[in-house]
Design a protein around this motif. Sequence first.
Motif, PDB file in Angstrom:
ATOM      1  N   LEU A 174      -2.625  -9.308   4.708  1.00 21.08           N
ATOM      2  CA  LEU A 174      -1.437  -8.889   3.961  1.00 21.08           C
ATOM      3  C   LEU A 174      -0.172  -9.093   4.786  1.00 21.08           C
ATOM      4  O   LEU A 174       0.846  -9.593   4.283  1.00 21.08           O
ATOM      5  CB  LEU A 174      -1.575  -7.423   3.546  1.00 21.08           C
ATOM      6  CG  LEU A 174      -2.597  -7.139   2.441  1.00 21.08           C
ATOM      7  CD1 LEU A 174      -2.844  -5.638   2.310  1.00 21.08           C
ATOM      8  CD2 LEU A 174      -2.125  -7.712   1.106  1.00 21.08           C
TER       9      LEU A 174
ATOM     10  N   THR B   4      -9.192  -8.846  -2.334  1.00 22.11           N
ATOM     11  CA  THR B   4      -8.046  -9.149  -1.488  1.00 22.11           C
ATOM     12  C   THR B   4      -8.276 -10.530  -0.871  1.00 22.11           C
ATOM     13  O   THR B   4      -9.238 -11.217  -1.178  1.00 22.11           O
ATOM     14  CB  THR B   4      -7.928  -8.089  -0.382  1.00 22.11           C
ATOM     15  OG1 THR B   4      -9.237  -7.830   0.151  1.00 22.11           O
ATOM     16  CG2 THR B   4      -7.365  -6.787  -0.929  1.00 22.11           C
ATOM     17  N   ARG B   5      -7.376 -10.946   0.032  1.00 16.50           N
ATOM     18  CA  ARG B   5      -7.586 -12.175   0.795  1.00 16.50           C
ATOM     19  C   ARG B   5      -7.420 -11.831   2.266  1.00 16.50           C
ATOM     20  O   ARG B   5      -6.300 -11.570   2.687  1.00 16.50           O
ATOM     21  CB  ARG B   5      -6.614 -13.268   0.352  1.00 16.50           C
ATOM     22  CG  ARG B   5      -6.915 -13.713  -1.078  1.00 16.50           C
ATOM     23  CD  ARG B   5      -6.335 -15.065  -1.401  1.00 16.50           C
ATOM     24  NE  ARG B   5      -4.901 -15.073  -1.470  1.00 16.50           N
ATOM     25  CZ  ARG B   5      -4.186 -14.690  -2.525  1.00 16.50           C
ATOM     26  NH1 ARG B   5      -4.784 -14.224  -3.596  1.00 16.50           N
ATOM     27  NH2 ARG B   5      -2.893 -14.750  -2.497  1.00 16.50           N
TER      28      ARG B   5
ATOM     29  N   LEU C 215      -5.219 -11.709  -9.879  1.00 14.99           N
ATOM     30  CA  LEU C 215      -5.584 -12.126  -8.529  1.00 14.99           C
ATOM     31  C   LEU C 215      -6.153 -13.545  -8.479  1.00 14.99           C
ATOM     32  O   LEU C 215      -6.021 -14.242  -7.465  1.00 14.99           O
ATOM     33  CB  LEU C 215      -6.623 -11.159  -7.946  1.00 14.99           C
ATOM     34  CG  LEU C 215      -6.092  -9.788  -7.548  1.00 14.99           C
ATOM     35  CD1 LEU C 215      -7.220  -8.771  -7.497  1.00 14.99           C
ATOM     36  CD2 LEU C 215      -5.380  -9.865  -6.207  1.00 14.99           C
TER      37      LEU C 215
ATOM     38  N   GLU D  71     -11.544 -11.616   0.975  1.00 16.14           N
ATOM     39  CA  GLU D  71     -12.289 -10.822  -0.001  1.00 16.14           C
ATOM     40  C   GLU D  71     -13.383 -10.032   0.708  1.00 16.14           C
ATOM     41  O   GLU D  71     -13.969 -10.497   1.681  1.00 16.14           O
ATOM     42  CB  GLU D  71     -12.903 -11.787  -1.016  1.00 16.14           C
ATOM     43  CG  GLU D  71     -13.690 -11.166  -2.137  1.00 16.14           C
ATOM     44  CD  GLU D  71     -14.124 -12.233  -3.133  1.00 16.14           C
ATOM     45  OE1 GLU D  71     -13.250 -12.785  -3.838  1.00 16.14           O
ATOM     46  OE2 GLU D  71     -15.336 -12.549  -3.184  1.00 16.14           O
TER      47      GLU D  71
ATOM     48  N   THR E 264      -1.651  -7.612  -3.039  1.00 13.69           N
ATOM     49  CA  THR E 264      -2.012  -9.028  -2.988  1.00 13.69           C
ATOM     50  C   THR E 264      -1.399  -9.792  -4.147  1.00 13.69           C
ATOM     51  O   THR E 264      -0.748 -10.823  -3.960  1.00 13.69           O
ATOM     52  CB  THR E 264      -3.550  -9.177  -2.991  1.00 13.69           C
ATOM     53  OG1 THR E 264      -4.094  -8.496  -1.861  1.00 13.69           O
ATOM     54  CG2 THR E 264      -3.958 -10.638  -2.949  1.00 13.69           C
TER      55      THR E 264
ATOM     56  N   ILE F  71      -8.065  -7.273   6.618  1.00 11.68           N
ATOM     57  CA  ILE F  71      -7.312  -7.236   5.363  1.00 11.68           C
ATOM     58  C   ILE F  71      -5.855  -6.890   5.639  1.00 11.68           C
ATOM     59  O   ILE F  71      -4.938  -7.467   5.043  1.00 11.68           O
ATOM     60  CB  ILE F  71      -7.958  -6.256   4.369  1.00 11.68           C
ATOM     61  CG1 ILE F  71      -9.269  -6.857   3.848  1.00 11.68           C
ATOM     62  CG2 ILE F  71      -7.015  -5.937   3.205  1.00 11.68           C
ATOM     63  CD1 ILE F  71     -10.030  -5.980   2.886  1.00 11.68           C
TER      64      ILE F  71
ATOM     65  N   CYS G 122      -4.382  -2.182  -2.129  1.00  9.91           N
ATOM     66  CA  CYS G 122      -4.556  -3.467  -1.442  1.00  9.91           C
ATOM     67  C   CYS G 122      -4.585  -4.631  -2.425  1.00  9.91           C
ATOM     68  O   CYS G 122      -3.973  -5.683  -2.187  1.00  9.91           O
ATOM     69  CB  CYS G 122      -5.823  -3.444  -0.603  1.00  9.91           C
ATOM     70  SG  CYS G 122      -5.732  -2.366   0.838  1.00  9.91           S
ATOM     71  N   GLU G 123      -5.308  -4.477  -3.544  1.00 11.40           N
ATOM     72  CA  GLU G 123      -5.351  -5.560  -4.520  1.00 11.40           C
ATOM     73  C   GLU G 123      -3.990  -5.771  -5.168  1.00 11.40           C
ATOM     74  O   GLU G 123      -3.544  -6.907  -5.348  1.00 11.40           O
ATOM     75  CB  GLU G 123      -6.410  -5.271  -5.582  1.00 11.40           C
ATOM     76  CG  GLU G 123      -7.840  -5.396  -5.073  1.00 11.40           C
ATOM     77  CD  GLU G 123      -8.879  -5.334  -6.171  1.00 11.40           C
ATOM     78  OE1 GLU G 123     -10.044  -5.662  -5.889  1.00 11.40           O
ATOM     79  OE2 GLU G 123      -8.532  -4.957  -7.330  1.00 11.40           O
TER      80      GLU G 123
END
Length: 480
Positions: free
Chosen positions: A221, A369-370, A54, A372, A187, A217, A183-184
């Motif tokens: 995505l 995530t972005r 990440l 965060e 990403t 989030i 989710c991660e």
Amino acid sequence: MDTYDVVVIGGGPAGENAADYAIRGSSRTAVLVEHELLGGECSYWACMPSKALLGPGAALARASGLPGAAERLAGTAPDVRAVLGWRDEVTGGRDDAGQASWARSANIEVIRGGARIVGEREIEVCDRRLRARHAVVVATGSTASIPPVSGLAQARPWTSRDATNLTEVPGRILVLGGGVVGCEAATWLTDLGSAVTMAVRGSRLLPNAEPFVSEQIADGLTARGVDVRFGTQIVAVERPDAADTGYGRRHGGPARITLDGPDGTAEVTVDEILVAAGRRPATAGLGLATVGLEDGAAIAVDDHLTVPGTDWLYAVGDVNGRNALTHMGKYQARVAGEVIAARAEGRAITGDRYAASADHHAVPQVVFTRPELGSVGRTERQARADGIDVLIAETDIAVAGSYLLGPDYRGHAKLVVDRDRGVVVGASFLGASTGELVHAATIALVGEVPVDRLWHSVPSYPTVSEVWLRLLEQIHPKLV
């Protein structure tokens, strides 16, 4: 029979800490029994490789929004080969020699092999029988769950271990699940060039987070091309040439998946499937039934991390079902280790240091995530469900420090305060680098620091932490 003071089953971070704290500064002996790699899931298949995957994408995203840096970028997509090489460096190529060296330096013996409890304080490892004078600690972690969907297991889908150790990037991938792992992974897979579809059974991502977190989030995505489908589940999978080709490699040819969603059934064809639909305690085959427990189930413990009715059997980390976070497993292990040491030395185990209380309502977490997410404690919904009269402070993160990270910085923060006691019971920060804000909130929450005292904890200027002032400005007048 070989006798040790402490026998720890499982050599991950929780097991290592339990063994270390149980014998540190004493002449007691300890042994770690591990059937895979010392350092466990976190070091080789979870926390460390996932954050390595990440990091480059996040760094490029930050740089692309900052004048003076953006102009120097050749692109915003990470170099795949270099990212995978960085991942391999972080995980040491899945070589645990360093962890074994640490164990020796801490006077902890290591035995390789699968362990089975065969009686009170007795463990069998291959052809060896071990006995514990004071404690047996189970720290075997958890394993990925595969839902009972027609054809899914037969398709040999990826689990988190494959995703973090990928050696080839699938062109199209379906991620089943909308939790942290899903989710991660969505990403970094998008960063590396995959076309990602997410099948999420519920109506939002990260359902235990604040609603604004889930929404932003999902928006992040979607903006990066992820096809997020809510209210959707897999009902059937066809992949006739599935094969076990090893971690992180495609497990066969394209898979045809039937999805059931709000608009009925639909078919998608992908190159790989990632199942991120939960985990189960890794207790199958441990012989728990010999001591009156259920094989394959979580091991219930009290706040001393002891199995009720015993003074010798402990369980720390994912395996006890209290919390599936590495840092919380290590925390439990520190508490358990100190309890074991005190009992071995005939000392009382009263007082805060001998009880794992943070598990209940003071659990910090960062989701990379972005944007965060950094959070700790209760959400507003959870606090109200617990009967707390809440005060809420909520604001966009728009301070000098965040602007300096990039003029287009977006973030949001929320505090949940117990009106009667005047203390913080929950905090959520969403935005780039907000994971670094969480520990301050954790200290405020665990220490039950009154908001009137927090008012005097002046944030440095210009930093993102100045958002604390904006939040406290909302709460402070209401507690007069």
